[in-house]
Design a protein around this motif. Structure first.
Motif, PDB file in Angstrom:
ATOM      1  N   TYR A  32      38.256 -50.064 -14.739  1.00  0.00           N
ATOM      2  CA  TYR A  32      38.544 -49.870 -16.158  1.00  0.00           C
ATOM      3  C   TYR A  32      37.357 -50.328 -16.992  1.00  0.00           C
ATOM      4  CZ  TYR A  32      40.938 -49.713 -20.621  1.00  0.00           C
ATOM      5  OH  TYR A  32      41.291 -49.404 -21.923  1.00  0.00           O
ATOM      6  N   SER A 357      35.281 -36.797 -17.207  1.00  0.00           N
ATOM      7  CA  SER A 357      36.239 -36.176 -16.293  1.00  0.00           C
ATOM      8  C   SER A 357      35.860 -36.449 -14.841  1.00  0.00           C
ATOM      9  CB  SER A 357      36.300 -34.667 -16.559  1.00  0.00           C
ATOM     10  OG  SER A 357      37.190 -34.035 -15.672  1.00  0.00           O
ATOM     11  N   ASN A 360      36.705 -39.923 -13.962  1.00  0.00           N
ATOM     12  CA  ASN A 360      38.127 -40.084 -13.680  1.00  0.00           C
ATOM     13  C   ASN A 360      38.456 -39.675 -12.252  1.00  0.00           C
ATOM     14  OD1 ASN A 360      40.926 -40.586 -14.733  1.00  0.00           O
ATOM     15  ND2 ASN A 360      41.157 -38.427 -14.167  1.00  0.00           N
ATOM     16  N   ALA A 365      37.296 -45.333 -15.452  1.00  0.00           N
ATOM     17  CA  ALA A 365      37.748 -44.991 -16.800  1.00  0.00           C
ATOM     18  C   ALA A 365      36.681 -45.379 -17.813  1.00  0.00           C
ATOM     19  CB  ALA A 365      39.055 -45.712 -17.122  1.00  0.00           C
TER      20      ALA A 365
END
Length: 414
Positions: A32, A357, A360, A365
């Motif tokens: 994250y 993208s 991900n 993230a």
């Protein structure tokens, strides 16, 4: 619970406090790195909010029964805790808002609409978040006040010589972001406050990206207003803090009306409650306030100087890793001591949204877009950028995972 400080920063132990950091996407543990948008929430903050709902859920300042008394005390003491955290003198100088954006609007409407007019000037910076830029831009349009902007240099710093020229006796408000959410630049807010006060102007500091990761003392800065959001500092969404000097807050008219903010109501007129309550109409953010205070105590237990040093270490590591590649363009200062723990960048021939993208797909993230700084991106000559933003629970290994994902994107678009 009193405010205490730990002696060391044990990242591996700290990570155990955050349930989301244990999640996996398709068998890969989440990395994250979008803390500039919102931070994660530790168990003790979640537990504090749940404890309120389970054990003393009631409205505040309205009931004589014990549940209401307990909720009122907790909510009022939350103001004390948050006020102490940023160096305010007490709860009278700490208004709870929904977020930094509402704090900007509160001051703009409650002070700006009443005090500004043609011939007055509002001075912003080119790196302002839309919460500041759009708000004061529109207040300028309504009042006839002129809006001016302190330029950003090619290296990502404020042009302080230009600031000294722009801030004049016609300036009524200087609104400046403490830490840029795009460039990561840590701005000289105390120097800007001195410039503003030399011309009898107020200064509003947007501290959304500063309060979470470094010690902040609003009295030392000499800010007239200082705003920040709980959700960027391990707290709940939906609540923020607005510091204001008591004398100024007392002179300001409310910007919203209703129950809880009044002292006496008659058919002909009304009078207002003391600060901060006159700026908190209706049923306030009680559970969020409880969680906000717990988040502050959690950060103090870890230690704000330690959090700042850890973020600077991560920023330096990320900058060094990215600087190894000619196809990565980094925005903002290259000295990690001049910036916070976030890095905005672009990879050649890969749109930031495509890059996010691909990130991900690797359980990384990050943020992609203009980060609510469209005019700044226009000045940088790019439509969007990718942003990795770190917090005290992040590690250099996670930055390595970021770089591995960037390499995957590089190979995919080669």
């Amino acid at each position: 619970m009193g405010l205490q400080k730990s002696d060391a920063l044990d990242v591996e132990r700290i990570r155990e406090d955050f349930p989301i950091l244990q999640r996996e996407f398709d068998g890969e543990q989440v990395v994250y790195l979008d803390n500039g948008a919102t931070s994660q929430t530790p168990n003790r903050v979640i537990d504090a909010i749940a404890d309120y709902y389970r054990n003393y859920n009631a409205n505040v300042h309205r009931g004589i029964h014990q549940l209401s008394q307990e909720a009122s005390i907790a909510y009022e003491e939350a103001h004390d805790t948050v006020a102490e955290f940023v160096g305010a003198e007490g709860r009278e100088e700490m208004v709870f808002t929904k977020n930094t954006t509402e704090a900007e609007n509160l001051v703009a409407y409650a002070w700006g609409l009443n005090e500004l007019g043609p011939g007055d000037e509002i001075v912003l910076t080119e790196m302002e978040h839309h919460a500041s830029l759009v708000t004061w831009q529109q207040i300028g349009k309504r009042t006839g006040a002129d809006v001016k902007y302190i330029p950003v240099t090619d290296e990502g710093y404020l042009d302080m010589d230009a600031a000294a020229d722009l801030i004049t006796d016609d300036t009524e408000m200087v609104s400046v972001v403490h830490v840029s959410n795009t460039l990561g630049t840590v701005n000289p807010v105390s120097e800007l406050a001195d410039l503003a006060h030399d011309h009898d102007s107020y200064v509003f500091v947007d501290g959304a990206q500063a309060v979470p990761n470094r010690p902040v003392d609003v009295k030392d800065i000499d800010a007239d207003f200082y705003a920040f959001s709980a959700h960027k500092m391990t707290g709940p969404t939906g609540i923020g803090g607005l510091y204001g000097k008591k004398a100024i807050l007392e002179e300001m008219e409310p910007f919203q009306y209703g129950g809880g903010m009044i002292r006496k109501v008659e058919f002909e007129d009304s009078t207002w409650h003391d600060v901060p309550w006159k700026f908190e109409p209706g049923t306030p953010l009680i559970a969020q306030g409880v969680g906000f205070a717990e988040a502050v105590e959690y950060l103090v237990d870890i230690g704000m100087p330690e959090i700042q040093r850890h973020e600077e270490t991560l920023a330096e590591y990320a900058l060094d890793r990215m600087a190894e590649f000619d196809d990565i363009e980094i925005y903002g200062p290259m000295d990690p001591t001049d910036r916070s723990g976030l890095v905005s960048f672009n990879l050649d021939s890969v749109h930031a949204h495509d890059l996010a993208s691909i990130m991900n797909d690797h359980a990384v993230a990050i943020r992609a877009g203009d980060h609510c700084t469209q005019p700044l991106h226009d000045k940088l000559g790019v439509a969007a950028s990718a942003r990795a933003s770190f917090y005290f629970y992040n590690t250099t290994e996670e930055i390595d995972a970021l770089m591995d994902a960037i390499d995957s994107a590089r190979q995919l678009f080669a």
